[in-house]
Design a protein around this motif. Structure first.
Motif, PDB file in Angstrom:
ATOM      1  N   GLU A   1      22.387  72.732   3.431  1.00 47.04           N
ATOM      2  CA  GLU A   1      21.241  73.641   3.404  1.00 47.04           C
ATOM      3  C   GLU A   1      21.463  74.783   2.408  1.00 47.04           C
ATOM      4  O   GLU A   1      20.532  75.202   1.711  1.00 47.04           O
ATOM      5  N   ILE A   2      22.687  75.259   2.341  1.00 45.15           N
ATOM      6  CA  ILE A   2      23.020  76.315   1.374  1.00 45.15           C
ATOM      7  C   ILE A   2      22.833  75.791  -0.046  1.00 45.15           C
ATOM      8  O   ILE A   2      22.255  76.474  -0.909  1.00 45.15           O
ATOM      9  N   GLU A   3      23.275  74.553  -0.277  1.00 49.49           N
ATOM     10  CA  GLU A   3      23.110  73.940  -1.606  1.00 49.49           C
ATOM     11  C   GLU A   3      21.637  73.771  -1.959  1.00 49.49           C
ATOM     12  O   GLU A   3      21.262  73.809  -3.136  1.00 49.49           O
ATOM     13  N   ARG A   4      20.806  73.610  -0.928  1.00 51.30           N
ATOM     14  CA  ARG A   4      19.367  73.434  -1.160  1.00 51.30           C
ATOM     15  C   ARG A   4      18.644  74.778  -1.311  1.00 51.30           C
ATOM     16  O   ARG A   4      17.423  74.817  -1.437  1.00 51.30           O
ATOM     17  N   GLY A   5      19.390  75.864  -1.257  1.00 54.18           N
ATOM     18  CA  GLY A   5      18.803  77.168  -1.551  1.00 54.18           C
ATOM     19  C   GLY A   5      18.557  78.085  -0.372  1.00 54.18           C
ATOM     20  O   GLY A   5      18.002  79.178  -0.550  1.00 54.18           O
ATOM     21  N   ILE A   6      18.946  77.672   0.827  1.00 57.32           N
ATOM     22  CA  ILE A   6      18.767  78.556   1.986  1.00 57.32           C
ATOM     23  C   ILE A   6      20.048  79.359   2.194  1.00 57.32           C
ATOM     24  O   ILE A   6      21.126  78.780   2.365  1.00 57.32           O
ATOM     25  N   PRO A   7      19.977  80.694   2.180  1.00 53.44           N
ATOM     26  CA  PRO A   7      21.180  81.509   2.369  1.00 53.44           C
ATOM     27  C   PRO A   7      21.806  81.241   3.745  1.00 53.44           C
ATOM     28  O   PRO A   7      21.084  81.013   4.724  1.00 53.44           O
ATOM     29  N   SER A   8      23.120  81.281   3.818  1.00 60.51           N
ATOM     30  CA  SER A   8      23.799  81.003   5.088  1.00 60.51           C
ATOM     31  C   SER A   8      23.324  81.939   6.191  1.00 60.51           C
ATOM     32  O   SER A   8      23.193  81.528   7.356  1.00 60.51           O
ATOM     33  N   GLU A   9      23.022  83.185   5.835  1.00 65.13           N
ATOM     34  CA  GLU A   9      22.608  84.165   6.852  1.00 65.13           C
ATOM     35  C   GLU A   9      21.192  83.923   7.362  1.00 65.13           C
ATOM     36  O   GLU A   9      20.694  84.675   8.212  1.00 65.13           O
ATOM     37  N   LYS A  10      20.539  82.863   6.875  1.00 62.81           N
ATOM     38  CA  LYS A  10      19.220  82.457   7.368  1.00 62.81           C
ATOM     39  C   LYS A  10      19.300  81.110   8.092  1.00 62.81           C
ATOM     40  O   LYS A  10      18.293  80.435   8.279  1.00 62.81           O
ATOM     41  N   ILE A  11      20.516  80.712   8.478  1.00 62.28           N
ATOM     42  CA  ILE A  11      20.712  79.429   9.159  1.00 62.28           C
ATOM     43  C   ILE A  11      21.178  79.671  10.600  1.00 62.28           C
ATOM     44  O   ILE A  11      22.205  80.307  10.836  1.00 62.28           O
ATOM     45  N   VAL A  12      20.399  79.171  11.546  1.00 67.64           N
ATOM     46  CA  VAL A  12      20.708  79.285  12.980  1.00 67.64           C
ATOM     47  C   VAL A  12      21.336  77.972  13.456  1.00 67.64           C
ATOM     48  O   VAL A  12      20.874  76.889  13.083  1.00 67.64           O
ATOM     49  N   ILE A  13      22.379  78.083  14.287  1.00 69.47           N
ATOM     50  CA  ILE A  13      22.991  76.909  14.921  1.00 69.47           C
ATOM     51  C   ILE A  13      22.611  76.930  16.403  1.00 69.47           C
ATOM     52  O   ILE A  13      22.910  77.906  17.110  1.00 69.47           O
ATOM     53  N   ALA A  14      21.940  75.881  16.858  1.00 70.37           N
ATOM     54  CA  ALA A  14      21.519  75.784  18.257  1.00 70.37           C
ATOM     55  C   ALA A  14      22.099  74.521  18.876  1.00 70.37           C
ATOM     56  O   ALA A  14      22.289  73.509  18.184  1.00 70.37           O
ATOM     57  N   GLY A  15      22.377  74.570  20.165  1.00 74.75           N
ATOM     58  CA  GLY A  15      22.906  73.374  20.814  1.00 74.75           C
ATOM     59  C   GLY A  15      22.652  73.379  22.306  1.00 74.75           C
ATOM     60  O   GLY A  15      22.748  74.429  22.958  1.00 74.75           O
ATOM     61  N   PHE A  16      22.329  72.203  22.838  1.00 80.54           N
ATOM     62  CA  PHE A  16      22.100  72.017  24.274  1.00 80.54           C
ATOM     63  C   PHE A  16      23.264  71.239  24.875  1.00 80.54           C
ATOM     64  O   PHE A  16      23.656  70.195  24.337  1.00 80.54           O
TER      65      PHE A  16
ATOM     66  N   PRO B   1      11.016  75.933   2.515  1.00 77.59           N
ATOM     67  CA  PRO B   1      11.616  76.695   3.619  1.00 77.59           C
ATOM     68  C   PRO B   1      12.562  77.795   3.132  1.00 77.59           C
ATOM     69  O   PRO B   1      13.283  77.631   2.149  1.00 77.59           O
ATOM     70  N   THR B   2      12.530  78.903   3.858  1.00 74.70           N
ATOM     71  CA  THR B   2      13.413  80.038   3.569  1.00 74.70           C
ATOM     72  C   THR B   2      14.474  80.213   4.649  1.00 74.70           C
ATOM     73  O   THR B   2      15.335  81.087   4.542  1.00 74.70           O
ATOM     74  N   ALA B   3      14.391  79.409   5.710  1.00 76.05           N
ATOM     75  CA  ALA B   3      15.349  79.481   6.815  1.00 76.05           C
ATOM     76  C   ALA B   3      15.543  78.075   7.372  1.00 76.05           C
ATOM     77  O   ALA B   3      14.724  77.183   7.134  1.00 76.05           O
ATOM     78  N   ALA B   4      16.634  77.894   8.107  1.00 72.88           N
ATOM     79  CA  ALA B   4      16.905  76.584   8.709  1.00 72.88           C
ATOM     80  C   ALA B   4      17.481  76.755  10.111  1.00 72.88           C
ATOM     81  O   ALA B   4      18.168  77.742  10.401  1.00 72.88           O
ATOM     82  N   VAL B   5      17.172  75.796  10.960  1.00 74.89           N
ATOM     83  CA  VAL B   5      17.747  75.726  12.305  1.00 74.89           C
ATOM     84  C   VAL B   5      18.354  74.339  12.454  1.00 74.89           C
ATOM     85  O   VAL B   5      17.663  73.328  12.274  1.00 74.89           O
TER      86      VAL B   5
ATOM     87  N   VAL C   1      28.827  68.823  11.393  1.00 75.59           N
ATOM     88  CA  VAL C   1      27.629  69.671  11.389  1.00 75.59           C
ATOM     89  C   VAL C   1      27.769  70.759  10.319  1.00 75.59           C
ATOM     90  O   VAL C   1      26.789  71.146   9.681  1.00 75.59           O
ATOM     91  N   GLY C   2      28.997  71.216  10.118  1.00 75.34           N
ATOM     92  CA  GLY C   2      29.248  72.190   9.059  1.00 75.34           C
ATOM     93  C   GLY C   2      28.824  71.673   7.695  1.00 75.34           C
ATOM     94  O   GLY C   2      28.347  72.436   6.843  1.00 75.34           O
ATOM     95  N   LYS C   3      28.957  70.365   7.480  1.00 76.09           N
ATOM     96  CA  LYS C   3      28.513  69.763   6.212  1.00 76.09           C
ATOM     97  C   LYS C   3      27.002  69.872   6.060  1.00 76.09           C
ATOM     98  O   LYS C   3      26.480  70.015   4.945  1.00 76.09           O
ATOM     99  N   LEU C   4      26.286  69.819   7.194  1.00 73.85           N
ATOM    100  CA  LEU C   4      24.830  69.998   7.137  1.00 73.85           C
ATOM    101  C   LEU C   4      24.486  71.438   6.763  1.00 73.85           C
ATOM    102  O   LEU C   4      23.504  71.683   6.048  1.00 73.85           O
ATOM    103  N   VAL C   5      25.278  72.383   7.260  1.00 72.13           N
ATOM    104  CA  VAL C   5      25.081  73.786   6.868  1.00 72.13           C
ATOM    105  C   VAL C   5      25.327  73.925   5.365  1.00 72.13           C
ATOM    106  O   VAL C   5      24.528  74.538   4.645  1.00 72.13           O
ATOM    107  N   ASP C   6      26.431  73.340   4.906  1.00 70.86           N
ATOM    108  CA  ASP C   6      26.750  73.390   3.466  1.00 70.86           C
ATOM    109  C   ASP C   6      25.578  72.849   2.646  1.00 70.86           C
ATOM    110  O   ASP C   6      25.220  73.409   1.601  1.00 70.86           O
TER     111      ASP C   6
END
Length: 219
Positions: A101-116, A15-19, A94-99
């Motif tokens: 993903e960044i550690e796994r190689g996905i740039p922060s600017e390719k990470i979307v945060i969604a919530g219902f 993956p190159t992006a994350a949600v 949830v911020g730790k999950l973002v961290d």
């Protein structure tokens, strides 16, 4: 708060992006898992979807019953009385999950945060305050519980934000969606706001638009 359990789904290898998609009160990470194939993402698009499970907390408006919740709701008045401390703890978790993903190689600017609903309130707090640039925030049938206390980071000034709401929502009235948009504008953001003739749910037209948002801002 302890580390969150979650479901992970990848649309293609490497993956190159994350949600990171947060469910509502009383639900689980499984809630939005079936939505992924309906997003209309391009064939071969490699996106990692993370669906965290909220911890079980006693919820005052439900008689103190324990259920999956990102924070306690103490009163259901028009502005909602919520446990802001718990909300911020959830945002940190949830911020730790973002961290991660960044550690796994996905740039922060390719990470979307969604919530219902409840998850959207956490998405606002995290998405606006995270110290590195994110791809965007998707706020579904929700409200901006920490509008008066959030500390937006300079990294996420002008971050893309799409807000969606049902015009017949009996749980989170559309007026709260409108208030969220006005609060965002007062903080210098330019959110996109769309409504749909539905109750407290999502619809296919909305899901397709979410897919377009992910394509535009994360792929």
């Amino acid at each position: 708060m302890q580390d969150l359990d979650y479901i992970e789904l990848e649309t293609a290898p490497n993956p190159t992006a994350a949600v990171i998609w947060l469910h509502g009160l009383g639900a689980s990470g499984h809630d939005f898992e079936p939505v992924v194939p309906e997003l209309g993402l391009p064939e071969g698009a490699a996106v990692r979807f993370i669906f965290p499970h909220a911890p079980e907390l006693p919820v005052t408006i439900n008689g103190g019953m324990r259920m999956p919740a990102w924070y306690d709701i103490k009163a259901m008045d028009i502005d909602r009385v919520v446990d802001t401390e718990q909300l911020m703890a959830s945002a940190d978790a949830v911020g730790k999950l973002v961290d991660r993903e960044i550690e796994r190689g996905i740039p922060s600017e390719k990470i979307v945060i969604a919530g219902f609903s409840q998850g959207g309130a956490v998405a606002y707090e995290l998405g606006l305050s995270y110290p590195s640039r994110l791809a965007g925030v998707l706020a579904l049938s929700t409200y901006f519980a920490t509008a008066k206390t959030v500390k937006p980071s300079s990294a996420n000034a002008g971050i893309p934000i799409s807000v969606y709401h049902g015009t017949f929502d009996p749980m989170v009235p559309e007026s709260l969606g409108v208030q969220s948009v006005e609060a965002l504008k007062s903080l210098g953001f330019a959110p996109d706001y769309q409504t749909f003739p539905m109750e407290h749910s999502v619809c296919l037209e909305e899901v397709v638009d979410i897919g377009r948002f992910i394509q535009k801002h994360a792929l």
